[in-house]
Design a protein around this motif. Structure first.
Motif, PDB file in Angstrom:
ATOM      1  N   LYS A  45      51.806  67.487  57.938  1.00  0.00           N
ATOM      2  CA  LYS A  45      51.242  68.789  57.791  1.00  0.00           C
ATOM      3  C   LYS A  45      51.324  69.083  56.278  1.00  0.00           C
ATOM      4  O   LYS A  45      52.198  68.966  55.554  1.00  0.00           O
ATOM      5  CB  LYS A  45      52.154  69.956  58.351  1.00  0.00           C
ATOM      6  CG  LYS A  45      51.957  69.942  59.953  1.00  0.00           C
ATOM      7  CD  LYS A  45      52.594  71.143  60.605  1.00  0.00           C
ATOM      8  CE  LYS A  45      52.685  71.092  61.973  1.00  0.00           C
ATOM      9  NZ  LYS A  45      53.512  72.152  62.536  1.00  0.00           N
ATOM     10  N   LYS A  76      49.773  72.270  53.312  1.00  0.00           N
ATOM     11  CA  LYS A  76      49.463  73.636  53.287  1.00  0.00           C
ATOM     12  C   LYS A  76      48.522  73.874  52.003  1.00  0.00           C
ATOM     13  O   LYS A  76      48.884  73.300  50.985  1.00  0.00           O
ATOM     14  CB  LYS A  76      50.646  74.431  53.225  1.00  0.00           C
ATOM     15  CG  LYS A  76      50.543  75.768  53.272  1.00  0.00           C
ATOM     16  CD  LYS A  76      51.757  76.637  53.135  1.00  0.00           C
ATOM     17  CE  LYS A  76      52.297  76.815  54.495  1.00  0.00           C
ATOM     18  NZ  LYS A  76      53.361  78.022  54.432  1.00  0.00           N
ATOM     19  N   VAL A  83      47.641  75.334  48.984  1.00  0.00           N
ATOM     20  CA  VAL A  83      48.636  76.219  47.968  1.00  0.00           C
ATOM     21  C   VAL A  83      47.761  77.700  47.484  1.00  0.00           C
ATOM     22  O   VAL A  83      48.352  78.753  46.923  1.00  0.00           O
ATOM     23  CB  VAL A  83      48.616  75.318  46.360  1.00  0.00           C
ATOM     24  CG1 VAL A  83      49.451  74.221  46.845  1.00  0.00           C
ATOM     25  CG2 VAL A  83      47.331  75.228  45.657  1.00  0.00           C
ATOM     26  N   CYS A 106      45.554  79.842  49.930  1.00  0.00           N
ATOM     27  CA  CYS A 106      45.385  80.635  51.060  1.00  0.00           C
ATOM     28  C   CYS A 106      46.524  80.447  52.143  1.00  0.00           C
ATOM     29  O   CYS A 106      46.504  81.031  53.218  1.00  0.00           O
ATOM     30  CB  CYS A 106      44.112  80.538  51.609  1.00  0.00           C
ATOM     31  SG  CYS A 106      43.675  79.193  52.631  1.00  0.00           S
ATOM     32  N   ASP A 107      47.542  79.324  52.134  1.00  0.00           N
ATOM     33  CA  ASP A 107      48.278  78.974  52.888  1.00  0.00           C
ATOM     34  C   ASP A 107      47.885  78.405  54.491  1.00  0.00           C
ATOM     35  O   ASP A 107      48.859  78.183  55.246  1.00  0.00           O
ATOM     36  CB  ASP A 107      49.378  80.125  53.302  1.00  0.00           C
ATOM     37  CG  ASP A 107      50.033  80.480  51.983  1.00  0.00           C
ATOM     38  OD1 ASP A 107      50.398  79.673  51.045  1.00  0.00           O
ATOM     39  OD2 ASP A 107      50.339  81.864  51.777  1.00  0.00           O
ATOM     40  N   THR A 108      46.742  78.078  54.290  1.00  0.00           N
ATOM     41  CA  THR A 108      46.380  77.372  55.619  1.00  0.00           C
ATOM     42  C   THR A 108      46.831  75.949  55.865  1.00  0.00           C
ATOM     43  O   THR A 108      46.832  75.279  54.767  1.00  0.00           O
ATOM     44  CB  THR A 108      44.726  77.378  55.658  1.00  0.00           C
ATOM     45  OG1 THR A 108      44.150  78.754  55.550  1.00  0.00           O
ATOM     46  CG2 THR A 108      44.297  76.620  56.913  1.00  0.00           C
ATOM     47  N   VAL A 109      47.450  75.826  56.994  1.00  0.00           N
ATOM     48  CA  VAL A 109      47.998  74.355  57.217  1.00  0.00           C
ATOM     49  C   VAL A 109      47.227  73.529  57.988  1.00  0.00           C
ATOM     50  O   VAL A 109      46.113  73.814  58.991  1.00  0.00           O
ATOM     51  CB  VAL A 109      49.056  74.604  58.080  1.00  0.00           C
ATOM     52  CG1 VAL A 109      49.768  73.368  58.718  1.00  0.00           C
ATOM     53  CG2 VAL A 109      50.223  75.399  57.576  1.00  0.00           C
TER      54      VAL A 109
END
Lengths: 160, 298
Positions: A136, A138, A140, A142-145
């Protein structure tokens, strides 16, 4: 290279460069895409050859280019089984150890359409690894994984 | 401290310092002019009233002058100028930038371009860290503590940036329990939940948990998020804070809302002792003054 002996050699040995072996069958072109190999290099591609370990595998030979640590790590994203051998004067002088990269910059797109990286010409997408198994990463910004499937989809395109 | 992009830029002791500093500033007849001869750029690419004005007032109170805009109309952004170039330009005119933007991650990107400090005043559905300091300061004023409390976040937990910042900021404390009250379509984002280090539970019906809650944080449910309007109508009805809901709450519980509200809190609730959202709004200027203090290091 476990399956190739002199009689079976499909392409000749290279004097200097990199041999990437044990690529999952069908992913050799994606490996070249990750390495951003374009014009100018002499490349040999062997696809879907027999492998004791893997059943079928691909092999890539690149003349006069030594794949560096960062590039080797990127290859793990689509070819975790790959082995990377640096060749000098026909001899293997180094076997690169592969490690899933902690940071991937520029290669993967954020799946969030409202992420700044999809909306500003200068904002380059960047992902940080948050877990290896399952893989996984992420964004950096918007933190969408994104997960392994998404990573494979993006790098392999529709040919996966 | 340089940039403030996420609530993760604040440690537990930063929160404590900000609370103390805000207490002090609220009692000062004359504010120290720590931003004298400094210029604060208010780059609000999205229109805003409360946040824009409170940052502006906080900067002026500390002796700064402000420049800026609210909304893209009338700026070069409307002509297609990219964010990076606007930030470069503001670097020539100001000493720090307060940015609000519709895209997630815009504040972080701006901070990478900028040589002067950048404060995130809300970036898309991502974060709104200074609002969370205001929220937490209000809780601190009412309970003297954040630890040990039971929280209920109710409404749109998926697209509301204040929720992301609030949930993340709670990782700096020891909440007893956090209830995430929302319709399934608007449940909190999985990647945010994976970061949390305290007990939480997702619930649909607030009646199950309302008696336990010390702090009820209400967010507006945005109609435009729903593909089916009848779904919205159904959900909207179930999340109105009215006198019936308040009657089930504990007497010392509080209701917070970042405002503006639409219909999610009935006007009659405003007069109840639990309603603290106007008190919360009143702390916006002193809290943001305290944040400016932290940035300039005085």
């Amino acid at each position: 290279m476990e399956t190739v002996n002199k009689k079976e050699l499909i392409v000749s040995k290279i004097k200097n460069g990199t041999v990437i072996d044990h690529i999952p069958a069908g992913r050799a072109l994606a490996v070249l895409r990750i390495l951003k190999i374009a014009e100018g290099y002499r490349i040999a591609l062997v696809m879907n050859v027999e492998s004791k370990k893997m059943g079928k595998k691909d092999i890539v030979k690149i003349e006069n280019k030594e794949v560096d640590e960062k590039e080797a790590n990127l290859i793990t994203l689509i070819a975790p089984t790959a082995t990377i051998n640096i060749i000098r004067d026909y001899e293997v002088v180094e076997k690169k150890k592969l490690k899933i990269p902690d940071v991937v910059k520029g290669l993967l797109k954020c799946t969030n359409l409202m992420c700044i990286t999809n909306n500003d010409v200068e904002a380059m997408p960047e992902f940080k690894k948050i877990s290896e198994k399952p893989l996984k990463m992420k964004c950096v910004y918007c933190d969408t994984v994104i997960d392994e499937n998404e990573i494979l989809k993006q790098i392999l395109g529709s040919k996966s | 401290m340089k940039d403030i992009i996420s609530v993760y830029d604040f440690s537990k002791s930063d929160f404590d310092e900000l609370f103390e500093l805000t207490d002090k500033l609220r009692n000062m007849p004359i504010f120290p002019k720590i931003l004298k001869e400094k210029t604060v750029a208010l780059a609000f690419f999205e229109p805003s009233t409360r946040t824009y004005l409170s940052f502006s007032k906080a900067a002026i109170n500390l002796g700064a002058s402000t420049i800026g805009f609210s909304g893209e109309e009338g700026t070069s952004i409307a002509k297609g100028e990219n964010l990076a170039d606007t930030i470069r330009m503001l670097n020539n005119y100001a000493d720090m930038i307060v940015i609000r933007h519709k895209f997630d991650g815009a504040a972080k990107f701006a901070s990478e371009i900028s040589e002067i400090p950048v404060i995130n005043a809300g970036d898309g559905k991502h974060e709104h860290p200074t609002q969370t300091v205001i929220d937490f300061y209000t809780i601190y004023r009412n309970f003297k503590n954040i630890d040990g409390l039971t929280f209920g976040l109710m409404g749109d937990l998926r697209y509301a940036r204040v929720v992301n910042s609030f949930l993340r900021a709670l990782t700096r404390f020891k909440p007893k329990k956090v209830y995430l009250i929302s319709p399934p379509q608007l449940s909190a984002r999985k990647e945010i939940l994976e970061e949390l280090n305290y007990p939480y539970r997702e619930v649909i019906d607030y009646n199950e948990v309302i008696e336990e809650i010390d702090v009820l944080y209400v967010t507006r449910i945005q109609k435009e998020r729903f593909p089916d309007e009848s779904e919205y109508e159904k959900v909207k009805e179930s999340y109105v804070v009215d006198m019936n809901l308040v009657s089930k709450m504990r007497k010392d519980a509080i209701i917070l809302h970042a405002l503006p509200r639409v219909n999610e809190i009935s006007r009659e609730v405003d007069k109840t002792p639990q309603a603290k959202y106007f008190e919360q709004a009143s702390y916006a200027v002193p809290v943001r003054m305290a944040i400016f203090h932290k940035i300039v290091g005085e």
